[in-house]
Write an enzyme that holds these catalytic residues in place. Structure first.
Site, PDB file in Angstrom:
ATOM      1  CB  VAL A  61      -0.971  -0.159   0.991  1.00  0.00           C
ATOM      2  CG1 VAL A  61      -1.833   0.419   1.464  1.00  0.00           C
ATOM      3  CG2 VAL A  61      -1.884  -0.706   1.763  1.00  0.00           C
ATOM      4  CB  ALA A 106       4.808   2.703   0.828  1.00  0.00           C
ATOM      5  CE  LYS A 107       5.247  -1.219   8.151  1.00  0.00           C
ATOM      6  NZ  LYS A 107       6.103  -1.095   8.966  1.00  0.00           N
ATOM      7  N   GLY A 108       3.668  -3.228   3.334  1.00  0.00           N
ATOM      8  CA  GLY A 108       3.733  -4.313   2.242  1.00  0.00           C
ATOM      9  C   GLY A 108       3.883  -4.548   3.676  1.00  0.00           C
TER      10      GLY A 108
END
Ligand code: NAD
Length: 419
Positions: A61, A106-108
């Site tokens: 995201v 962001a992050k995943g």
């Protein structure tokens, strides 16, 4: 679960709305910050060692990239979902803005228990995930890093896979890499070191000393362990640490080096022998100590258990370990809380140094890295304290206001496309 449903997203959303109302943020800017810019959900099928195929759900995201490329870790944990990932991406936007980095949020993550996979299975998982999200990442687009359940080796596999797809080596696609392939000195311990720096700033502000303070650390991982080592070296007494299996406690102080060695070999603390007793994670949180560092997961101190917490300084090593209710209650009780987007920003700051070094192919020495990290955090700590004084709010809201001020300025300058 929809994008907005997880407790962490609701908490991040509420923090945003409260800070926006307090500082009178332009409602048009607020509206844009409520939604992630882009969210990708992918299936990650791998062949297990026994020959069967298993599919995991993965996410990346990107919340806001006004100030620069997206930046944020990749988490391997059974609780990972789209909503939690979106919340963490939002927090990354605020963290990068607060400490003045030219990066967005962001992050995943992948919904998986990495402890149940072999090294070969983890490698297959990482390479397939990198392939599935490669179209939205890159050194100028979005740069992943380690988080819960991932490490330098994960980043090395990720960088290699991305480079194979491109046909040339792209070190700048991830940070938190091992030194041998372009990692930065000091990155592995940067988040924990940053926590220790922030604890020092807080002690100075409150007229206390780190030396002789008693400390408990909830979550003895990549953040908690280096923070313990640093504070221990400064003369603090690390009386309790924990992992997912439970906590160990010695009122006279634990042998931190022995504990680091133990967990390095992927052992659980509950199996460690030594001069300590086992307690539960809840008991650790309630110890009568000077400094508490929740450095495991989110939602650990809530309205249900915050009245048990006795620490005078609480340093949010993890992302969102205290809920808003808990922060309000504890601040009223006189606790000084160092908010996550400031307290654990050391990791993304040195990730930024790693990215800059990789782009320039010129590497800094450790003294320069630690000094620059210290100075950025010290300045950001002041920004948060000033906002807390000016708006008469707790440190958590103040940190959010500090971040929103920088974001608002940048978003106004860039405007809205199309005009
Ligand atoms: P890690 O996987 O290295 O360590 C996590 C630790 O928490 C382990 O000791 C684990 O056993 C423990 N833990 C997990 N679930 C728990 C539970 N339910 N109760 C008690 N302990 C539990 O992860 P990490 O990289 O140290 O990250 C910890 C937190 O810090 C996360 O919130 C992460 O998002 C945040 N963070 C990490 C970094 C970084 O550079 N690694 C940077 C910023 C923020």
């Amino acid at each position: 679960m929809s994008l907005f449903e997880s407790p962490l997203f609701k908490d991040a959303f509420e923090q945003l709305e409260i800070a926006a109302a307090t500082m009178d943020l332009d409602p048009n800017i607020l509206d844009r910050l409520k939604y992630p810019k882009r969210a990708l959900q992918v299936a990650v099928p791998i062949r297990l060692d026994d020959g069967t195929v298993k599919t995991f759900m993965g996410y990346r995201v990107q919340h806001n990239m006004t100030i620069g490329p997206g930046k944020g870790g990749i988490r391997y944990h059974p609780k990972v979902d789209l909503s939690e990932t979106a919340a963490l991406a939002m927090l990354m936007t605020f963290k990068c803005a607060l400490v003045g980095l030219p990066l967005g949020g962001a992050k995943g993550g992948i919904q998986v228990d990495p402890n149940e996979l072999s090294r070969q299975e983890l490698q297959a998982l990482t390479r397939r995930y990198a392939t599935e999200i490669n179209m939205i990442i890159g050194p100028n687009i979005d740069i992943p890093a380690p988080d819960i359940g991932t490490d330098g080796q994960t980043m090395a596999w990720f960088m290699d896979t991305y480079s194979q797809i491109k046909g040339y080596t792209v070190p700048g696609v991830v940070t938190g890499k091992p030194i041998g392939i372009g990692g930065s000195l000091g990155r592995a311990e940067a988040t924990g070191k940053g926590v220790a720096y922030c604890v020092n700033f807080a002690c100075k502000k409150l007229g206390r000393t780190v030396k002789g303070s008693t400390v408990a650390i909830h979550g003895f991982g990549k953040v908690g362990a280096p923070a313990a080592e640093d504070l221990g070296e400064q003369g603090a007494l690390i009386v309790a640490i924990s992992d997912v299996s439970g906590a160990i406690y010695n009122k006279d102080g634990l042998d931190v080096e022995a504990c680091v060695e133990w967990v390095k070999n992927r052992n659980y603390l509950k199996d460690m022998k030594g001069d300590h007793k086992m307690i539960s994670n809840d008991e650790l949180l309630a110890l009568d100590i000077d400094i508490l560092i929740p450095a495991a997961i989110d939602g650990v101190v809530t309205k249900d258990n915050c009245h048990t917490v006795k620490a005078k300084i609480i340093a949010e090593g993890a992302n969102g370990p205290l809920t808003i209710d808990a922060i309000e209650h504890l601040t009223k009780q006189g606790a000084f809380i160092i908010p996550d987007i400031l307290c654990n920003a050391g990791g993304v700051i040195v990730s930024y140094f790693e990215w800059v070094q990789g782009l320039q192919n010129f590497f800094w020495d450790l003294d320069r890295i630690n000094k620059t990290l210290h100075d950025i955090l010290e300045e950001s700590f002041e920004v948060v304290c000033e906002a807390a004084d000016h708006y008469k709010v707790d440190m958590k809201k103040a940190a959010m206001i500090g971040a929103l001020k920088r974001l608002e300025k940048a978003m106004r300058l860039r405007g809205l496309f199309p005009a």
